[in-house]
Design a protein around this motif. Structure first.
Motif, PDB file in Angstrom:
ATOM      1  N   MET A 164     -23.685  -8.649  -8.584  1.00  0.00           N
ATOM      2  CA  MET A 164     -23.426  -7.606  -7.620  1.00  0.00           C
ATOM      3  C   MET A 164     -24.280  -7.854  -6.392  1.00  0.00           C
ATOM      4  SD  MET A 164     -24.277  -3.511  -7.782  1.00  0.00           S
ATOM      5  CE  MET A 164     -23.498  -3.256  -9.320  1.00  0.00           C
ATOM      6  N   VAL A 165     -23.689  -7.817  -5.234  1.00  0.00           N
ATOM      7  CA  VAL A 165     -24.407  -7.970  -3.978  1.00  0.00           C
ATOM      8  C   VAL A 165     -24.700  -6.578  -3.444  1.00  0.00           C
ATOM      9  CG1 VAL A 165     -24.247  -8.828  -1.622  1.00  0.00           C
ATOM     10  CG2 VAL A 165     -23.257 -10.146  -3.490  1.00  0.00           C
ATOM     11  N   PHE A 166     -25.901  -6.365  -2.964  1.00  0.00           N
ATOM     12  CA  PHE A 166     -26.288  -5.061  -2.420  1.00  0.00           C
ATOM     13  C   PHE A 166     -26.838  -5.270  -1.023  1.00  0.00           C
ATOM     14  CE2 PHE A 166     -29.759  -1.956  -1.800  1.00  0.00           C
ATOM     15  CZ  PHE A 166     -28.978  -0.840  -1.678  1.00  0.00           C
ATOM     16  N   VAL A 167     -26.284  -4.571  -0.068  1.00  0.00           N
ATOM     17  CA  VAL A 167     -26.765  -4.630   1.305  1.00  0.00           C
ATOM     18  C   VAL A 167     -27.242  -3.236   1.669  1.00  0.00           C
ATOM     19  CG1 VAL A 167     -26.156  -5.089   3.693  1.00  0.00           C
ATOM     20  CG2 VAL A 167     -25.120  -6.444   1.863  1.00  0.00           C
ATOM     21  N   ALA A 168     -28.489  -3.103   2.013  1.00  0.00           N
ATOM     22  CA  ALA A 168     -29.040  -1.793   2.349  1.00  0.00           C
ATOM     23  C   ALA A 168     -28.956  -1.552   3.845  1.00  0.00           C
ATOM     24  CB  ALA A 168     -30.495  -1.708   1.902  1.00  0.00           C
ATOM     25  N   GLY A 169     -28.918  -0.286   4.192  1.00  0.00           N
ATOM     26  CA  GLY A 169     -28.938   0.098   5.591  1.00  0.00           C
ATOM     27  C   GLY A 169     -30.358   0.071   6.123  1.00  0.00           C
ATOM     28  N   CYS A 170     -30.524   0.485   7.365  1.00  0.00           N
ATOM     29  CA  CYS A 170     -31.821   0.417   8.026  1.00  0.00           C
ATOM     30  C   CYS A 170     -32.676   1.649   7.774  1.00  0.00           C
ATOM     31  CB  CYS A 170     -31.622   0.250   9.531  1.00  0.00           C
ATOM     32  SG  CYS A 170     -30.742  -1.248   9.962  1.00  0.00           S
ATOM     33  N   GLY A 171     -32.116   2.701   7.217  1.00  0.00           N
ATOM     34  CA  GLY A 171     -32.842   3.946   7.032  1.00  0.00           C
ATOM     35  C   GLY A 171     -33.942   3.825   6.001  1.00  0.00           C
ATOM     36  N   ALA A 172     -34.829   4.834   5.982  1.00  0.00           N
ATOM     37  CA  ALA A 172     -35.959   4.825   5.078  1.00  0.00           C
ATOM     38  C   ALA A 172     -35.588   5.287   3.672  1.00  0.00           C
ATOM     39  CB  ALA A 172     -37.066   5.713   5.646  1.00  0.00           C
ATOM     40  N   ILE A 195     -26.952  12.674   9.173  1.00  0.00           N
ATOM     41  CA  ILE A 195     -26.493  12.698   7.788  1.00  0.00           C
ATOM     42  C   ILE A 195     -25.251  11.831   7.697  1.00  0.00           C
ATOM     43  CG2 ILE A 195     -25.609  14.139   5.920  1.00  0.00           C
ATOM     44  CD1 ILE A 195     -27.284  16.447   7.148  1.00  0.00           C
ATOM     45  N   ASP A 196     -25.341  10.785   6.871  1.00  0.00           N
ATOM     46  CA  ASP A 196     -24.293   9.774   6.920  1.00  0.00           C
ATOM     47  C   ASP A 196     -24.314   8.949   5.640  1.00  0.00           C
ATOM     48  OD1 ASP A 196     -22.356   8.143   8.455  1.00  0.00           O
ATOM     49  OD2 ASP A 196     -23.920   6.622   8.355  1.00  0.00           O
ATOM     50  N   LEU A 197     -23.145   8.472   5.239  1.00  0.00           N
ATOM     51  CA  LEU A 197     -23.063   7.524   4.138  1.00  0.00           C
ATOM     52  C   LEU A 197     -21.842   6.653   4.375  1.00  0.00           C
ATOM     53  CD1 LEU A 197     -23.624   8.153   0.393  1.00  0.00           C
ATOM     54  CD2 LEU A 197     -21.782   6.714   1.136  1.00  0.00           C
ATOM     55  N   GLU A 210     -20.327   0.787  13.993  1.00  0.00           N
ATOM     56  CA  GLU A 210     -21.429   0.340  13.137  1.00  0.00           C
ATOM     57  C   GLU A 210     -20.959   0.075  11.713  1.00  0.00           C
ATOM     58  OE1 GLU A 210     -21.130   4.701  12.714  1.00  0.00           O
ATOM     59  OE2 GLU A 210     -21.139   3.421  14.461  1.00  0.00           O
ATOM     60  N   HIS A 211     -20.020   0.888  11.229  1.00  0.00           N
ATOM     61  CA  HIS A 211     -19.530   0.684   9.867  1.00  0.00           C
ATOM     62  C   HIS A 211     -18.508  -0.441   9.800  1.00  0.00           C
ATOM     63  CE1 HIS A 211     -20.984   5.016   9.093  1.00  0.00           C
ATOM     64  NE2 HIS A 211     -21.931   4.139   8.844  1.00  0.00           N
ATOM     65  N   MET A 212     -17.727  -0.625  10.836  1.00  0.00           N
ATOM     66  CA  MET A 212     -16.821  -1.782  10.872  1.00  0.00           C
ATOM     67  C   MET A 212     -17.646  -3.069  10.773  1.00  0.00           C
ATOM     68  SD  MET A 212     -13.622  -0.826  10.979  1.00  0.00           S
ATOM     69  CE  MET A 212     -12.739  -2.284  11.552  1.00  0.00           C
ATOM     70  N   LYS A 213     -18.779  -3.093  11.473  1.00  0.00           N
ATOM     71  CA  LYS A 213     -19.662  -4.263  11.424  1.00  0.00           C
ATOM     72  C   LYS A 213     -20.281  -4.402  10.028  1.00  0.00           C
ATOM     73  CE  LYS A 213     -23.601  -6.335  13.770  1.00  0.00           C
ATOM     74  NZ  LYS A 213     -24.589  -6.182  14.836  1.00  0.00           N
ATOM     75  N   GLN A 214     -20.773  -3.292   9.468  1.00  0.00           N
ATOM     76  CA  GLN A 214     -21.367  -3.309   8.130  1.00  0.00           C
ATOM     77  C   GLN A 214     -20.366  -3.834   7.105  1.00  0.00           C
ATOM     78  OE1 GLN A 214     -22.981   0.458   6.641  1.00  0.00           O
ATOM     79  NE2 GLN A 214     -22.181  -0.019   4.621  1.00  0.00           N
ATOM     80  N   PHE A 215     -19.128  -3.337   7.192  1.00  0.00           N
ATOM     81  CA  PHE A 215     -18.100  -3.728   6.229  1.00  0.00           C
ATOM     82  C   PHE A 215     -17.546  -5.133   6.494  1.00  0.00           C
ATOM     83  CE2 PHE A 215     -16.861   1.047   6.057  1.00  0.00           C
ATOM     84  CZ  PHE A 215     -17.837   1.300   5.112  1.00  0.00           C
TER      85      PHE A 215
END
Length: 151
Positions: free
Chosen positions: A1-9, A42-44, A95-100
Motif C-alpha cells: 500500500m502506498v501512502f501519501v500524506a498531506g502537508c498539514g500537521a 476543514i478538508d479531506l 490542489e486535489h487534481m494535482k494530489q490525485f
C-alpha cells in the motif's frame, strides 16, 4: 500500500476520526490522503484503488445511490450563481487534481456522485475510474458537517 500524506500537521488517523470516516475493509492500492479537521480549512481528500465490488459497497455504506450517477464530462454547459461552467471543468479543486495526479480523458465518461456522507454529516463528491476488475475512487470533501466541532 502506498501512502501519501498531506502537508498539514494532523495525521491520517486523527483526520479520519474527526470526519468519522474509515478506510474500506478490503485491500486497497495507491492510497493518497490529505486533510485537516480544524478551521479555517476543514478538508479531506482521499483516493484509492480496490476491487469494483468493494468500491461499490463502500459507496453504499455511505448513502450513495449507485443508480443515480452524474457524469464527467458533463453533457453540456452549466451555470451556477451566474458563472458558466464548461462540461470539462475538472471535478475537483486544483490542489486535489494535482494530489490525485488525475489526467482525465474527455472522450470517456466517468461516474460522479454527490451525497457520500459520514456520521458527522460531512459530505463528499466522488469520481470513479474503472480499470478492469478494479476501480479507482477519488473523493473530496464538499460540506464539512460537524467536523471539528464538539458533539
Amino acid at each position: 500500500m502506498v501512502f501519501v500524506a498531506g502537508c498539514g500537521a494532523e495525521d491520517r488517523d486523527d483526520v479520519l476520526k474527526g470526519f468519522q470516516l474509515e478506510l474500506p475493509p478490503c485491500p486497497t492500492e495507491n492510497l493518497t490522503f490529505s486533510g485537516q479537521t480544524s478551521a479555517p480549512g476543514i478538508d479531506l481528500a482521499m483516493s484509492f484503488t480496490a476491487s469494483t465490488s468493494c468500491v461499490e459497497q463502500y459507496l453504499k455504506d455511505h448513502h450513495v445511490d449507485l443508480s443515480r450517477p452524474l457524469y464527467w464530462p458533463a453533457s453540456g454547459w452549466d451555470s451556477v450563481g451566474g458563472r458558466k461552467i464548461p462540461p470539462t471543468e475538472p471535478p475537483f479543486g486544483p490542489e486535489h487534481m494535482k494530489q490525485f495526479k488525475l489526467n482525465l480523458d474527455a472522450s470517456k465518461k466517468y461516474k460522479k456522485y454527490i451525497g457520500f456522507r459520514t456520521p458527522k454529516d460531512a459530505e463528499f463528491r466522488v469520481l470513479l475510474d474503472p480499470e478492469g476488475s478494479k476501480t479507482s475512487l477519488y473523493m473530496e470533501s464538499r460540506l464539512p458537517g460537524r467536523v471539528g466541532k464538539s458533539d
